[in-house]
Design a protein around this motif. Structure first.
Motif, mmCIF file in Angstrom:
data_model
loop_
_atom_site.group_PDB
_atom_site.id
_atom_site.type_symbol
_atom_site.label_atom_id
_atom_site.label_comp_id
_atom_site.label_asym_id
_atom_site.label_seq_id
_atom_site.Cartn_x
_atom_site.Cartn_y
_atom_site.Cartn_z
ATOM 1 N N LYS A 104 0.797 -1.234 0.000
ATOM 2 C CA LYS A 104 0.000 0.000 0.000
ATOM 3 C C LYS A 104 0.826 1.279 0.000
ATOM 4 O O LYS A 104 0.250 2.363 0.129
ATOM 5 C CB LYS A 104 -0.916 0.013 1.229
ATOM 6 C CG LYS A 104 -1.831 -1.201 1.353
ATOM 7 C CD LYS A 104 -2.792 -1.333 0.191
ATOM 8 C CE LYS A 104 -3.748 -2.506 0.401
ATOM 9 N NZ LYS A 104 -4.684 -2.696 -0.748
ATOM 10 N N ALA A 105 2.116 1.176 -0.161
ATOM 11 C CA ALA A 105 2.965 2.378 -0.118
ATOM 12 C C ALA A 105 2.543 3.412 -1.149
ATOM 13 O O ALA A 105 2.691 4.620 -0.932
ATOM 14 C CB ALA A 105 4.428 1.991 -0.322
ATOM 15 N N TYR A 106 1.986 2.969 -2.270
ATOM 16 C CA TYR A 106 1.584 3.901 -3.323
ATOM 17 C C TYR A 106 0.505 4.874 -2.845
ATOM 18 O O TYR A 106 0.379 5.986 -3.382
ATOM 19 C CB TYR A 106 1.077 3.130 -4.541
ATOM 20 C CG TYR A 106 -0.283 2.485 -4.360
ATOM 21 C CD1 TYR A 106 -1.453 3.151 -4.718
ATOM 22 C CD2 TYR A 106 -0.403 1.204 -3.817
ATOM 23 C CE1 TYR A 106 -2.697 2.576 -4.547
ATOM 24 C CE2 TYR A 106 -1.639 0.619 -3.637
ATOM 25 C CZ TYR A 106 -2.782 1.297 -4.003
ATOM 26 O OH TYR A 106 -4.017 0.712 -3.815
ATOM 27 N N LEU A 107 -0.268 4.471 -1.839
ATOM 28 C CA LEU A 107 -1.313 5.356 -1.322
ATOM 29 C C LEU A 107 -0.716 6.607 -0.684
ATOM 30 O O LEU A 107 -1.407 7.621 -0.529
ATOM 31 C CB LEU A 107 -2.157 4.608 -0.286
ATOM 32 C CG LEU A 107 -2.978 3.423 -0.803
ATOM 33 C CD1 LEU A 107 -3.670 2.707 0.347
ATOM 34 C CD2 LEU A 107 -4.009 3.889 -1.837
ATOM 35 N N PHE A 108 0.556 6.545 -0.313
ATOM 36 C CA PHE A 108 1.244 7.668 0.300
ATOM 37 C C PHE A 108 2.175 8.369 -0.686
ATOM 38 O O PHE A 108 3.066 9.128 -0.299
ATOM 39 C CB PHE A 108 2.033 7.192 1.521
ATOM 40 C CG PHE A 108 1.175 6.497 2.535
ATOM 41 C CD1 PHE A 108 0.439 7.218 3.474
ATOM 42 C CD2 PHE A 108 1.065 5.112 2.538
ATOM 43 C CE1 PHE A 108 -0.363 6.569 4.398
ATOM 44 C CE2 PHE A 108 0.266 4.456 3.468
ATOM 45 C CZ PHE A 108 -0.454 5.190 4.395
ATOM 46 N N GLY A 109 1.964 8.076 -1.967
ATOM 47 C CA GLY A 109 2.742 8.738 -3.005
ATOM 48 C C GLY A 109 4.163 8.225 -3.129
ATOM 49 O O GLY A 109 5.046 8.954 -3.600
ATOM 50 N N THR A 110 4.405 6.994 -2.741
ATOM 51 C CA THR A 110 5.752 6.447 -2.807
ATOM 52 C C THR A 110 5.670 4.958 -3.120
ATOM 53 O O THR A 110 4.597 4.437 -3.423
ATOM 54 C CB THR A 110 6.502 6.677 -1.467
ATOM 55 O OG1 THR A 110 7.857 6.246 -1.619
ATOM 56 C CG2 THR A 110 5.843 5.932 -0.325
ATOM 57 N N GLN A 111 6.790 4.282 -3.043
ATOM 58 C CA GLN A 111 6.814 2.830 -3.203
ATOM 59 C C GLN A 111 7.884 2.259 -2.285
ATOM 60 O O GLN A 111 8.871 2.924 -1.972
ATOM 61 C CB GLN A 111 7.111 2.434 -4.645
ATOM 62 C CG GLN A 111 8.445 2.919 -5.157
ATOM 63 C CD GLN A 111 8.719 2.482 -6.589
ATOM 64 O OE1 GLN A 111 7.893 1.797 -7.211
ATOM 65 N NE2 GLN A 111 9.872 2.857 -7.115
ATOM 66 N N ALA A 112 7.665 1.049 -1.837
ATOM 67 C CA ALA A 112 8.619 0.411 -0.941
ATOM 68 C C ALA A 112 9.798 -0.124 -1.734
ATOM 69 O O ALA A 112 9.633 -0.774 -2.763
ATOM 70 C CB ALA A 112 7.948 -0.715 -0.178
ATOM 71 N N GLY A 113 10.992 0.193 -1.241
ATOM 72 C CA GLY A 113 12.201 -0.365 -1.825
ATOM 73 C C GLY A 113 12.615 -1.598 -1.052
ATOM 74 O O GLY A 113 11.771 -2.418 -0.671
ATOM 75 N N ASP A 114 13.892 -1.733 -0.784
ATOM 76 C CA ASP A 114 14.370 -2.884 -0.021
ATOM 77 C C ASP A 114 13.840 -2.844 1.411
ATOM 78 O O ASP A 114 13.772 -1.779 2.035
ATOM 79 C CB ASP A 114 15.902 -2.906 0.021
ATOM 80 C CG ASP A 114 16.519 -3.384 -1.284
ATOM 81 O OD1 ASP A 114 15.771 -3.923 -2.122
ATOM 82 O OD2 ASP A 114 17.742 -3.229 -1.453
ATOM 83 N N VAL A 115 13.464 -4.005 1.897
ATOM 84 C CA VAL A 115 13.075 -4.178 3.299
ATOM 85 C C VAL A 115 14.200 -4.976 3.945
ATOM 86 O O VAL A 115 14.553 -6.058 3.477
ATOM 87 C CB VAL A 115 11.734 -4.917 3.412
ATOM 88 C CG1 VAL A 115 11.354 -5.116 4.878
ATOM 89 C CG2 VAL A 115 10.640 -4.142 2.675
ATOM 90 N N LEU A 116 14.751 -4.427 5.021
ATOM 91 C CA LEU A 116 16.001 -4.950 5.563
ATOM 92 C C LEU A 116 15.889 -5.298 7.039
ATOM 93 O O LEU A 116 15.070 -4.725 7.761
ATOM 94 C CB LEU A 116 17.127 -3.927 5.394
ATOM 95 C CG LEU A 116 17.332 -3.349 3.994
ATOM 96 C CD1 LEU A 116 18.276 -2.167 4.054
ATOM 97 C CD2 LEU A 116 17.861 -4.421 3.038
ATOM 98 N N GLN A 117 16.743 -6.195 7.463
ATOM 99 C CA GLN A 117 16.970 -6.452 8.876
ATOM 100 C C GLN A 117 18.479 -6.406 9.074
ATOM 101 O O GLN A 117 19.210 -7.224 8.513
ATOM 102 C CB GLN A 117 16.403 -7.809 9.297
ATOM 103 C CG GLN A 117 16.342 -8.012 10.796
ATOM 104 C CD GLN A 117 15.643 -9.299 11.176
ATOM 105 O OE1 GLN A 117 16.184 -10.385 10.977
ATOM 106 N NE2 GLN A 117 14.449 -9.201 11.724
ATOM 107 N N VAL A 118 18.924 -5.418 9.836
ATOM 108 C CA VAL A 118 20.358 -5.172 10.004
ATOM 109 C C VAL A 118 20.755 -5.598 11.414
ATOM 110 O O VAL A 118 20.290 -5.011 12.398
ATOM 111 C CB VAL A 118 20.689 -3.688 9.771
ATOM 112 C CG1 VAL A 118 22.200 -3.477 9.811
ATOM 113 C CG2 VAL A 118 20.123 -3.209 8.430
ATOM 114 N N ILE A 119 21.609 -6.602 11.508
ATOM 115 C CA ILE A 119 21.963 -7.196 12.797
ATOM 116 C C ILE A 119 23.455 -7.041 13.058
ATOM 117 O O ILE A 119 24.280 -7.288 12.164
ATOM 118 C CB ILE A 119 21.587 -8.687 12.837
ATOM 119 C CG1 ILE A 119 20.078 -8.874 12.616
ATOM 120 C CG2 ILE A 119 22.016 -9.324 14.158
ATOM 121 C CD1 ILE A 119 19.643 -10.330 12.520
ATOM 122 N N ASP A 120 23.788 -6.632 14.268
ATOM 123 C CA ASP A 120 25.177 -6.597 14.725
ATOM 124 C C ASP A 120 25.246 -7.379 16.035
ATOM 125 O O ASP A 120 24.808 -6.894 17.082
ATOM 126 C CB ASP A 120 25.654 -5.153 14.931
ATOM 127 C CG ASP A 120 27.152 -5.056 15.178
ATOM 128 O OD1 ASP A 120 27.676 -5.889 15.943
ATOM 129 O OD2 ASP A 120 27.792 -4.146 14.616
#
Length: 211
Positions: A104-120
């Protein structure tokens, strides 16, 4: 025939048995894992990170069965070591919140790119990240506890959240805590099951995400 082979994977012993004619089958844990992993990746390849799977219960069941087959091969492995530290990129999930934003990101005038999980692992931190190219990002910071109750479990507690654009930033209050088990981990992918029974399949991103 190929699909039925993978469904039988959990029943195949990783250590070859000695037969009466002294023949040793050339079946190894690594070869079984390679086939099981490729089967899973094939199943999720056209699912738009899980968006399509939401309305296809048959496909979801097949993917979960493939995950279980792969997880059974890694039952006794430690997946909370230094190799867990990485920028992981979403390939497929059942997590409704992430899928809603992706869809649904388009409803906010954008689009989702990469979805990440960054672990250290060393610093005991985790960031869940959703990017909105070219400049937008939403990320949630967490503290993590590694392997306290299981050699595959990570406990997490959200500490803060940020919605950021090119020249602005909105801090949001932290929310929630829980755990996830990395049921399979290798040099390319990681497979996760969490406290809510959701699944996550990620690969190692070709870059390191930083705030």
């Amino acid at each position: 025939m190929a699909a039925s082979f993978f469904f039988l994977l959990p029943t195949i012993p990783c250590k070859p048995r000695k037969l009466t004619n002294s023949y040793t089958p050339k079946i190894t844990c690594s070869s079984l894992a390679t086939h099981a992993k490729q089967h899973l990746l094939n199943l999720i390849s056209d699912q738009e990170r899980g968006v399509k799977t939401q309305t296809n219960s048959t496909k979801r069941a097949a993917i979960v069965k493939a995950i279980d087959a792969l997880a059974s091969l890694g039952t006794d492995t430690v997946t909370t070591g230094s190799s867990l530290s990485a920028t992981w990129r979403l390939l497929w999930t059942t997590e409704k919140e992430q899928l809603f934003i992706i869809e649904k990101a388009y409803l906010f005038g954008t689009q989702a790119g990469d979805v990440l999980q960054v672990i250290d692992v060393e610093k005991k931190v985790l960031n869940n990240v959703i990017t909105f190219p070219p400049h937008g990002v939403f990320f949630v910071r967490s503290n993590i506890e590694i392997g306290a109750s299981s050699k595959q479990r990570v406990n997490f507690r959200f500490t803060s959240a940020v919605l950021r654009g090119e020249n602005w930033e909105i801090p949001l209050p932290p929310f929630g805590q829980g755990w996830f088990d990395t049921v399979y981990l290798d040099d390319e992918i990681r497979v996760v099951k969490d406290i809510r029974g959701d699944y996550l399949v990620v690969d190692r991103a070709p870059y390191n995400w930083k705030e």
